[in-house]
Design a protein around this motif. Structure first.
Motif, short mmCIF file in Angstrom:
data_model
loop_
_atom_site.label_atom_id
_atom_site.label_comp_id
_atom_site.label_asym_id
_atom_site.label_seq_id
_atom_site.Cartn_x
_atom_site.Cartn_y
_atom_site.Cartn_z
N THR A 75 0.71 -1.24 -0.08
CA THR A 75 0.04 0.08 0.04
C THR A 75 1.02 1.36 -0.03
O THR A 75 0.68 2.32 -0.81
CB THR A 75 -1.06 -0.02 1.23
N ASN B 183 -1.30 4.02 -2.44
CA ASN B 183 -2.54 3.89 -2.22
C ASN B 183 -3.07 4.44 -0.70
O ASN B 183 -2.43 3.83 0.17
CB ASN B 183 -3.08 2.49 -2.14
N ASN C 60 -4.87 -4.87 -0.09
CA ASN C 60 -5.13 -4.28 -1.33
C ASN C 60 -5.18 -5.10 -2.72
O ASN C 60 -4.41 -6.18 -2.93
CB ASN C 60 -3.75 -3.45 -1.34
N HIS D 35 -5.90 4.88 0.33
CA HIS D 35 -7.20 4.49 0.87
C HIS D 35 -7.21 3.86 2.50
O HIS D 35 -6.56 2.84 2.64
CB HIS D 35 -8.07 3.63 0.08
N THR E 3 2.58 1.65 -3.46
CA THR E 3 2.08 1.95 -4.54
C THR E 3 1.25 3.45 -4.51
O THR E 3 0.41 3.72 -5.21
CB THR E 3 1.01 0.91 -4.97
#
Length: 167
Positions: free
Chosen positions: A36, A41, A63, A43, A39
């Motif tokens: 996570t 990400n 993920n 969220h 990358t």
């Protein structure tokens, strides 16, 4: 295919064959956190346990891009080790969530193969891959087309017989 051979040449694929990929892979909380972060990400459902506890899942989700990467990686030795390239991913379905602590197992079915129209040293193989958790629940399914090298045709080096520098 001989027991000692890594991967499959185009000629080794059999339409209708189902290949079970082993070993399985347990997804760790640290895998999910690192992937996570790597990358970007952001969220919180992937790394904020408090936030995730308020969702329908009650805990952080792995993920989905990590799930895809792990499952695709599990298939390499059996399906794309001797491929020149992935050509197409036609769909990816995720019918059930993956959580830290789940162990993934996968299998691939050879749907189709055909000779390349433009490159006589390779062919195109269509593969459907399914991934299951330790409870046998389908967690991911996708299809892809891979350009597989033909044996002895020179599309890729024969890794089993590659010469070392100076040899």
């Amino acid at each position: 295919m001989p027991d000692f051979q890594m991967g499959r040449w185009y000629e080794d694929f059999v339409v209708g064959e189902v290949i079970k990929h082993r070993p399985g892979r347990t997804i760790l909380e640290s895998d999910n956190t690192w992937f996570t972060l790597l990358t970007n990400n952001t969220h919180p459902i992937h790394f904020d346990a408090h936030y995730a506890s308020k969702t329908q899942f009650g805990k952080p989700l792995v993920n989905s891009a990590l799930t895809l990467a792990v499952v695709a990686g599990m298939t390499v030795t059996d399906t794309s080790y001797r491929s020149v390239a992935n050509l197409e991913w036609t769909y990816i379905k995720m019918p059930a969530p993956v959580f830290a602590g789940d162990t993934l197992y996968s299998e691939s079915e050879i749907l189709d193969k055909r000779e390349s129209k433009s490159r006589p040293d390779r062919g195109i193989v269509t593969i459907k891959t399914r991934a299951y958790n330790q409870r046998g629940e389908l967690v991911m399914e996708y299809e892809r087309k891979s350009m597989a090298a033909k044996k002895g045709m020179g599309a890729i080096p024969d890794y089993d017989n590659i010469a070392l520098d100076g040899e």
